[in-house]
Scaffold this motif. Structure first.
Motif, short mmCIF file in Angstrom:
data_model
loop_
_atom_site.label_atom_id
_atom_site.label_comp_id
_atom_site.label_asym_id
_atom_site.label_seq_id
_atom_site.Cartn_x
_atom_site.Cartn_y
_atom_site.Cartn_z
N LEU B 277 0.72 -1.44 -0.30
CA LEU B 277 -0.26 0.02 -0.25
C LEU B 277 1.01 1.34 -0.23
N THR B 278 2.25 0.94 0.79
CA THR B 278 2.94 1.65 1.00
C THR B 278 2.95 3.03 -1.37
N ARG B 280 1.30 1.61 -4.05
CA ARG B 280 0.35 1.80 -4.73
C ARG B 280 -0.83 1.37 -3.75
N PRO B 281 -0.94 2.96 -3.00
CA PRO B 281 -2.05 2.63 -2.23
C PRO B 281 -3.54 2.25 -2.32
N TYR B 282 -4.38 1.91 -3.72
CA TYR B 282 -5.01 1.44 -4.24
C TYR B 282 -5.30 -0.17 -4.20
N GLU B 288 -8.30 4.13 -8.60
CA GLU B 288 -8.23 4.96 -7.25
C GLU B 288 -9.62 5.53 -6.72
N CYS B 408 -1.89 6.19 6.57
CA CYS B 408 -3.49 5.46 6.15
C CYS B 408 -4.48 6.76 5.07
N ARG B 410 -3.42 9.17 3.40
CA ARG B 410 -3.14 9.03 2.38
C ARG B 410 -4.21 8.27 1.36
N LEU B 411 -5.18 7.35 1.97
CA LEU B 411 -6.08 6.65 1.98
C LEU B 411 -6.93 7.94 1.89
N TYR B 415 -10.62 2.48 2.27
CA TYR B 415 -9.25 1.68 1.88
C TYR B 415 -8.42 2.50 3.13
N LEU B 419 -6.67 -0.32 5.86
CA LEU B 419 -5.70 -0.35 6.64
C LEU B 419 -5.11 0.15 7.56
#
Lengths: 233, 618
Positions: B277-278, B280-282, B288, B408, B410-411, B415, B419
């Motif tokens: 996730l760091t 690729r956050p999704y 997205e 977290c 960032r999402l 999501y 996370l």
């Protein structure tokens, strides 16, 4: 065939439609005119039961629409083309049309993908493209085609000319004329008087959710005061 | 080399059940936007039902038909749950439904206990696939090979269903804009029910198919829950191939972890998730999420108001009453009241970020537990006096919240929630597996307050001062400019930014403050009990927090506190019965259906309808 009688709709405490009544007859194209925020979209959504009117009745072909779910309204034969297009961007054109498909209706020639591609040739070329790859005009065409797949007996078009290029607007007018010739009645919510006059038989003007005018375009032109008071030209 | 290959195969085989269950969760979420916490329970039911059927149906055909029938049976149970529990609350505030699914977990736990008993069940081995084959000299169970072979077919079947059939097209369309699908004449209600059937059936299949490897027990619902959340998040919400890749990744890593780093097995999957996730956050194959993409604009939030004089006097009276408690009631009630206040502070801190910040954290227990453990560790290893440990506990929770918040925030949306859950599980697994330091499952004991607070009554007053003080502090913050900025960030991040509010920083700070106050609650907790165990960090603890905040009323300032007090008292009473989970689960479901605005919200509505309350509440 569609009759609104003293319809009142609220968003929370805001009173949007105020005792609105009008009728729409078989084979007629009626344009619902008014400024931004006059209540045009709310009228269309109230008919679809996407927002529930608090009081008043809406009758379509003898069926009371109040308290029906939107999908039941759609199944009675009211085709809804929303304002913001709302196509399914992750689905292809063909799949978008499939979502709209409903069983044929008695006495109506059913629309097919092929017959729709005759009216919307652009869509045929791009039939396997995803919705998000389409231009604004193409997306608008797709929403109309998608709704026609449901073989509606009445079409609600919410501001189809909004946000698309003038050239496309003319194409759109031609398309609506074609649909009109097939005998399908249309309720066209519109801000663009010029566009509405091209396609509609009758004009209804609303302001703050109240009906201010209901009559022919010729009469409207003879009374510029009405136009100036309620339409921003 | 042979060994590594054999381990790879084991990992692939383990991925089968994980993928089945996770794909069901992903599917249900995609269409209904419901985070189905009870998905692990469907998996458990699949295992038990499959087991019972296998006792009756003989041979290989019996085995495989049992697996399929278990899937169908659980699918039907899913439909019942959807129709009875979820349909009435679809219109409730977003995420409120997850409280209902939590009630379902409790009900299913006790029903399984009633029907199958508390004993773990050993799964029958698959007839015809009992032996092993040697691959590069290493033994590989035949059943593993069967599982490896089956999974791609399931993936293909699901892919075909979703992309090539009308139902699949409708499902995908509804994932994007369900209102529009309805306006085009599709009955969404049945689409939802159908998706629930399929999702639950997949979970049931997963449970039944893993029987020869894992058997069935009453804990497997929660055991799998964290894993499937991780799989869905790593793969990308709504992506089936993503879920498959993630299930394989997790399972294979797990097999290698067991062999080479046995003390890290639980931690490993969360580390993988944090790394993915760091970058690729999704998730690996997710896309997205755009705000407002699904056309779900709820009712606007009502502004919060300072309490009226009447309410203030009522609260004061209540506090005074509470203060009299040690003199009038047996000490048991003083202890209970201490628990209530501790839980109220925990709930209030969660409510602060959830209600006012709109940040739905599924892992708030991490901060409560960290507060408790920091204090306990300091006392145990350094002999820190209680007063100092008490000050440092929230600092520890605060620092953890800063780290988790940074990762977290960032999402957003689900999501973010997933996370937070996974990172909280990471903390839990660290504590659980680091025996030498944290005592592992045995916890840390002998953590008592200083002499002046040693007796129950004085500790109760101490808890009252700190706990109520903390709650009032949060309330004060809510009415401060900081609180306005926080609510502005919740309601419209873009407009807030356009007026010069650094929304992410505001959210980050509030997340850290909430973490610190949960840490205070944790410290209060550990000194009142004298011990702390990993349960305080578990998912269930986070869920308890969520339940009380939602039940109390997310949209009201006092919701968290009222909900926490109500639940602790009800729980204290109800746990005296044998099947209390069943009763509590049904009670929660009932409250959810009857009072979708939460306790406080519903009381306000009630007051609004009563003639004498009208002037005050409008």
């Amino acid at each position: 065939m569609l009759e609104l009688e003293s319809v009142n709709t609220y968003y929370g405490k805001a009173h949007i439609l105020n005792d609105l009544s009008f009728t729409l007859n078989e084979g007629e194209v009626v344009s619902l005119l008014g400024r931004n925020g006059a209540g045009k979209t709310t009228t269309v959504k109230s008919i679809m039961q996407l927002v529930k009117p608090a009081t008043g009745s809406i009758v379509f072909d003898g069926n009371h629409l109040n308290r029906l779910a939107p999908h039941q309204v759609a199944r009675l034969g009211i085709g809804y083309v929303p304002e913001e297009r709302r196509i399914f961007t992750d689905l292809t054109i063909l799949e978008n049309l499939e979502v709209g498909r409903q069983a044929p209706r008695d006495g109506l020639e059913p629309w097919t993908v092929e017959s729709l591609f005759k009216i919307f040739p652009n869509l045929e070329e791009r039939q396997n493209n995803r919705g998000k790859a389409l231009s604004g005009g193409e997306q608008q065409m797709l929403t109309i085609a998608r709704t026609l797949m449901g073989n509606p007996r009445l079409l609600l078009l919410d501001e189809p000319s909004e946000g698309i290029a003038p050239v496309i607007v003319e194409q759109m007018a031609a398309t609506i004329m074609q649909i009109k010739e097939s005998g399908l009645p249309v309720l066209l919510s519109e801000q663009n008087l010029h566009f509405a006059r091209l396609v509609a038989d009758r004009a209804i003007i609303i302001e703050s959710g109240e009906k201010k005018y209901d009559g022919s375009f010729a009469e409207l032109e003879a009374n510029p005061s009405i136009r100036d008071a309620y339409l921003s030209v | 080399m042979g060994l590594i290959f054999a381990q790879l195969l084991t990992g692939l085989a383990n991925a089968a059940a994980l993928f089945l269950v996770a794909s069901g969760l992903s599917l249900i979420f995609g269409v209904t936007r419901i985070v189905n916490f009870s998905h692990g329970s469907f998996y458990m039911l699949g295992a038990f039902i499959g087991y019972s059927l296998m006792q009756v149906l003989p041979g290989a055909i019996g085995f495989w038909s049992s697996v399929l029938l278990a899937g169908v049976a659980v699918g039907i149970i899913g439909v019942i749950v959807e129709i009875l529990v979820l349909r009435p609350v679809y219109k409730a505030p977003e995420l409120f439904q997850l409280v209902a699914t939590f009630g379902v977990i409790l009900v299913i736990q006790d029903l399984a206990l009633l029907i199958w008993g508390a004993e773990d069940v050993l799964g029958p081995r698959a007839p015809g696939l009992k032996g092993i084959v040697r691959i590069m000299g290493e033994p590989v169970p035949k059943f593993d090979l069967a599982l490896i072979a089956i999974t791609p077919f399931v993936l293909f079947a699901l892919w075909y269903l979703l992309t090539k059939t009308r139902v699949g097209i409708l499902v995908r369309a509804a994932t994007q804009d369900r209102e529009m699908v309805g306006a085009l004449g599709v009955n969404q209600a049945w689409l939802f029910t159908g998706v629930f059937f399929l999702g639950a059936a997949l979970a049931g299949l997963g449970g039944a198919i893993q029987l020869p490897k894992g058997g069935a027990d009453l804990l497997m619902d929660f055991t799998i829950l964290a894993s499937i959340f991780v799989v869905v998040v790593i793969g990308g919400m709504g992506s089936l191939p993503g879920a498959y890749i993630a299930a394989v990744l997790i399972s294979v890593l797990n097999v290698f972890g067991v062999s080479y780093l046995p003390q890290s097995t639980l931690v490993l999957m969360f580390v993988v998730m944090a790394v993915v996730l760091t970058i690729r956050p999704y998730g690996l194959l997710g896309r997205e999420e755009k705000a407002g993409e699904h056309g779900q604009v709820g009712e606007p939030e009502l502004p919060i108001k300072p309490a009226s004089l009447t309410i203030r006097l009522l609260v004061l009276a209540l506090i005074a009453l509470l203060a009299c408690l040690p003199f009038v009631a047996p000490s048991f009630f003083t202890i209970l009241a201490t628990d209530v206040i501790v839980f109220c502070l925990f709930a209030a801190s969660l409510h602060f970020i959830l209600g006012l910040g709109g940040l739905v954290s599924f892992g708030h227990a991490a901060f409560f537990g960290t507060g408790a453990y920091v204090a306990a560790l300091l006392v145990t290893y350094v002999g820190t006096p209680m007063e100092l440990a008490f000050l440092l506990a929230p600092v520890g929770a605060f620092l953890l919240a800063i780290i988790i918040g940074w990762l977290c925030l960032r999402l957003s949306g689900v999501y973010f929630a997933m996370l937070t859950l996974a990172l909280a599980q990471l903390v839990w697994s660290l504590v659980f597996q680091w025996d030498d330091f944290t005592g592992g499952d045995d916890g840390l004991v002998d953590i008592w307050p200083s002499a002046w607070l040693r007796d129950t009554t004085s500790y109760f007053y101490f808890t009252m001062v700190i706990g109520i003080g903390g709650i009032l502090f949060l309330r004060h913050l809510a009415h401060s400019p900081f609180g306005y900025a926080l609510r502005a960030s919740r309601d419209s991040a873009r407009q807030a930014e356009a007026t010069g509010i650094h929304t992410k920083r505001i959210q980050w700070v509030s997340f850290a403050i909430a973490g610190a106050l949960a840490g205070v609650a944790g410290a209060l907790f550990v000194f009142s009990k004298g011990s702390v165990f990993p349960v305080e960090l578990e998912i269930a603890k986070s869920f308890d927090g969520l339940i009380v905040v939602f039940l109390g009323g997310v949209k009201t300032l006092s919701g968290g506190v009222v909900g926490a007090a109500a639940l602790t008292l009800v729980q204290d009473y109800i746990t005296r019965f044998e099947y209390w989970r069943l009763a509590l689960g049904l009670l929660i479901i009932l409250v959810v259906i009857i009072a979708p605005n939460g306790i406080v919200g519903s009381l306000r509505k009630l007051a609004h309808w009563l003639p004498f309350g009208r002037s005050k509440s409008t």
